[in-house]
Write an enzyme that holds these catalytic residues in place. Structure first.
Site, short mmCIF file in Angstrom:
data_model
loop_
_atom_site.label_atom_id
_atom_site.label_comp_id
_atom_site.label_asym_id
_atom_site.label_seq_id
_atom_site.Cartn_x
_atom_site.Cartn_y
_atom_site.Cartn_z
N GLY A 46 56.25 30.74 28.77
CA GLY A 46 55.29 31.29 29.94
C GLY A 46 54.18 30.31 30.23
N GLN A 51 46.25 27.08 33.61
CA GLN A 51 46.80 26.10 32.80
C GLN A 51 47.35 24.88 33.09
OE1 GLN A 51 49.48 28.95 30.37
NE2 GLN A 51 48.69 27.79 28.97
N CYS A 93 50.30 28.72 22.30
CA CYS A 93 49.84 28.53 23.31
C CYS A 93 49.71 27.01 23.91
CB CYS A 93 48.42 29.01 23.70
SG CYS A 93 47.63 28.76 25.52
N LEU A 94 50.34 26.84 25.11
CA LEU A 94 50.51 25.27 25.63
C LEU A 94 49.07 24.78 25.62
CD1 LEU A 94 53.31 25.92 27.96
CD2 LEU A 94 53.45 24.73 25.72
N HIS A 135 49.61 37.81 27.46
CA HIS A 135 49.21 36.49 27.22
C HIS A 135 48.89 35.59 28.49
CE1 HIS A 135 49.22 32.85 24.48
NE2 HIS A 135 49.36 32.01 26.06
N GLU A 136 49.80 35.87 29.46
CA GLU A 136 49.77 35.06 30.87
C GLU A 136 48.60 35.97 31.68
OE1 GLU A 136 50.74 32.30 30.57
OE2 GLU A 136 52.29 32.50 29.10
N HIS A 139 45.52 34.80 30.64
CA HIS A 139 44.89 33.57 31.26
C HIS A 139 44.29 33.55 32.40
CE1 HIS A 139 46.22 30.41 28.47
NE2 HIS A 139 47.53 30.98 28.18
#
Length: 172
Positions: A46, A51, A93-94, A135-136, A139
């Protein structure tokens, strides 16, 4: 389409709510395509527009990491219709490479938003897909999984992350 750099913990765009998309136009479709390329290159399941430094309410998710094109979700202005139950599993998380945690997330969610053509889409999700949506969407609301941890774990992790961000010491 191109792979864009992923911003890391401490970047202001990750800690502020994103703006709604007024119109799904060619620029938004290009953003969605770039986000998919970036997500797959990372690799991740995702990615949210903040991000990659873009403060818009846009997310992409693919639990198959590109193996099954039918699983790719591109969503503009996603919002929760419902959230039920609880689940707790490890997340990474990226934008927070090398760290993880187990925040409590809803076990089932219903999410609505617009697809790349501006048409409304509704998704009913459980388990990993429900966590990915949460999660997304966090963000684009200016939150990271770190913000959802227990106070002690959150404070310890944030201390480490602030030091890494200050020194720009992000090893992947």
């Amino acid at each position: 389409m191109s792979v864009r750099p992923i911003v890391k913990y401490g970047h202001p765009v990750l800690h502020a709510p994103s703006l709604p998309v007024a119109t799904v136009d060619e620029a938004v479709r290009t953003l969605l395509d770039d986000m998919v390329d970036t997500m797959y290159a990372a690799p991740g399941i995702g990615l949210a527009a903040p991000q990659i430094g873009v403060p818009l309410r846009v997310i992409v998710i693919d639990l198959s990491v590109g193996a099954d094109p039918s699983q790719l979700i591109k969503l503009v202005n996603p919002e929760f219709v419902s959230r039920e139950g609880d689940q707790r599993h490890d997340e990474g998380c990226l934008s927070v490479p090398g760290y993880g945690g187990s925040p409590v997330r809803p076990a089932r969610v219903t999410v609505k938003g617009q697809d790349r053509d501006g048409s409304e889409r509704i998704y009913h999700a459980t388990d990993l897909l429900a966590r990915a949506f949460c999660h997304e969407i966090d963000h684009i609301d200016g939150l990271l999984f770190v913000d959802r941890l227990t106070p002690l774990k959150r404070d310890l992790l944030k201390r480490k992350l602030r030091k890494r961000a200050k020194n720009d010491d992000w090893e992947e």
